[in-house]
Write a protein that holds these residues in place. Structure first.
Motif, mmCIF file in Angstrom:
data_model
loop_
_atom_site.group_PDB
_atom_site.id
_atom_site.type_symbol
_atom_site.label_atom_id
_atom_site.label_comp_id
_atom_site.label_asym_id
_atom_site.label_seq_id
_atom_site.Cartn_x
_atom_site.Cartn_y
_atom_site.Cartn_z
ATOM 1 N N VAL A 35 0.838 -1.202 0.000
ATOM 2 C CA VAL A 35 0.000 0.000 0.000
ATOM 3 C C VAL A 35 0.876 1.256 0.000
ATOM 4 O O VAL A 35 0.584 2.238 -0.701
ATOM 5 N N ILE A 50 2.253 1.727 -3.443
ATOM 6 C CA ILE A 50 1.217 2.226 -4.353
ATOM 7 C C ILE A 50 1.060 3.735 -4.185
ATOM 8 O O ILE A 50 0.903 4.476 -5.159
ATOM 9 N N SER A 51 1.104 4.193 -2.935
ATOM 10 C CA SER A 51 0.971 5.633 -2.675
ATOM 11 C C SER A 51 2.120 6.419 -3.298
ATOM 12 O O SER A 51 1.991 7.612 -3.576
ATOM 13 N N TYR A 110 4.602 0.855 -8.646
ATOM 14 C CA TYR A 110 3.700 -0.287 -8.831
ATOM 15 C C TYR A 110 4.449 -1.611 -8.975
ATOM 16 O O TYR A 110 3.899 -2.668 -8.641
ATOM 17 N N VAL A 118 -7.438 -4.064 -0.018
ATOM 18 C CA VAL A 118 -7.100 -2.635 -0.023
ATOM 19 C C VAL A 118 -6.104 -2.316 -1.139
ATOM 20 O O VAL A 118 -6.273 -1.332 -1.873
ATOM 21 N N ALA A 119 -5.071 -3.154 -1.276
ATOM 22 C CA ALA A 119 -4.035 -2.881 -2.290
ATOM 23 C C ALA A 119 -4.602 -2.812 -3.710
ATOM 24 O O ALA A 119 -4.359 -1.823 -4.421
ATOM 25 N N TYR A 159 -6.757 0.301 -4.132
ATOM 26 C CA TYR A 159 -5.939 1.515 -4.204
ATOM 27 C C TYR A 159 -5.326 1.661 -5.601
ATOM 28 O O TYR A 159 -5.220 2.771 -6.143
ATOM 29 N N TYR A 162 -8.006 2.925 -7.841
ATOM 30 C CA TYR A 162 -8.164 4.350 -7.544
ATOM 31 C C TYR A 162 -7.103 5.163 -8.297
ATOM 32 O O TYR A 162 -7.403 6.192 -8.926
ATOM 33 N N SER A 163 -5.838 4.687 -8.243
ATOM 34 C CA SER A 163 -4.739 5.388 -8.897
ATOM 35 C C SER A 163 -4.904 5.397 -10.411
ATOM 36 O O SER A 163 -4.614 6.409 -11.065
ATOM 37 N N PHE A 193 -12.527 7.335 -6.661
ATOM 38 C CA PHE A 193 -12.885 6.486 -5.525
ATOM 39 C C PHE A 193 -13.718 5.278 -5.938
ATOM 40 O O PHE A 193 -13.891 4.345 -5.149
ATOM 41 N N PHE A 229 -12.363 1.716 -5.419
ATOM 42 C CA PHE A 229 -12.448 0.958 -4.171
ATOM 43 C C PHE A 229 -13.654 0.013 -4.131
ATOM 44 O O PHE A 229 -13.846 -0.700 -3.145
ATOM 45 N N THR A 283 -12.291 -3.206 -3.484
ATOM 46 C CA THR A 283 -12.068 -3.494 -2.067
ATOM 47 C C THR A 283 -13.350 -3.980 -1.400
ATOM 48 O O THR A 283 -13.328 -4.925 -0.596
#
Length: 236
Positions: free
Chosen positions: A23, A26-27, A31, A76-77, A80, A83-84, A101, A104, A107
């Motif tokens: 995570v 990813i932020s 990747y 979550v990963a 995310y 999302y990206s 969003f 997600f 998720t």
């Protein structure tokens, strides 16, 4: 103190740790490292159950820990990442800040599957719906396809928000669909009893050598398609 009973749970927590690191990567838009950390987490996810059975220390606590760890690594990963991808794509759906969003939803679908998996007694030797680790590998491979593929068509496809939305919704659906998928566990080492599994693994290996990162989403899609075809033959 029985150390053996804690080993599977420790392995599960390492899976969770890998998911947390993924995570973070990813932020940072790293990747490739996120993909590797998810792969490592999935590796540990396989062996926590293996050692629990080996040491005969399976427990309700281990079952819950496994799903909670998977929720990060395989829930979550990938959410995310979607999302990206939405955030970095062309704005076919509009420029509203809420649009990314939608990623997600992956998720949410993963969470529902993991909770349902814990109470579904049918999924002992095979799966119903796509397992969250397979779905996570599919999603995590998409930015790698964008980065390492020379195909302009693939770039246009995976930066189109409408297509990303279809992938997101299809991902959440296939996770929870009532579609039996064959297990890759090989219990007897002979080709007759494992023809389907061995054929799939062999073809997947060849595709992976030829296409590298682009092979990963194709392999996951092939797995689902092969399961559907196999189900049709079993019904005859």
């Amino acid at each position: 103190m029985n150390i053996k009973k804690h080993i599977p749970n420790l392995i599960t927590l390492i899976n969770l740790f890998c998911g947390c690191i993924a995570v973070v990567y990813i932020s940072e838009a790293n990747y490739l490292m996120a993909f590797y950390m998810v792969c490592l987490g999935i590796f540990f996810d396989f062996f926590d159950g293996f050692f629990a059975r080996l040491f005969k220390v399976s427990s309700p606590l281990g079952l819950q820990l496994d799903s909670l760890a998977d929720m990060v690594t395989s829930g979550v990963a990938p959410g995310y990442v979607m999302y990206s991808l939405f955030a970095n794509s062309a704005h076919e759906l509009g420029t509203h800040p809420f649009i990314p969003f939608l990623g997600f939803i992956v998720t949410l679908g993963s969470c529902y599957r993991l909770a349902n998996f814990n109470i579904d007694t049918r999924q002992t030797d095979s799966f119903i719906g796509l397992p969250t680790p397979a779905n996570s590998l599919f999603i995590l491979s998409l930015p790698l396809v964008i980065e390492y593929s020379d195909s302009l068509m693939m770039l246009e496809i995976l930066t189109n928000q409408w297509i990303l939305l279809v992938i997101t919704l299809l991902s959440a659906y296939i996770l929870n669909a009532e579609i039996p998928l064959f297990s890759l566990k090989i219990k007897k080492f002979n080709f007759k009893d494992n023809a389907l599994q061995m054929s799939f693994l062999l073809i997947s290996f060849v595709i992976l050598l030829l296409l590298q990162y682009m092979a990963i989403p194709l392999i996951i899609a092939f797995y689902v398609l092969l399961s559907v075809v196999n189900n049709l033959f079993l019904k005859k």
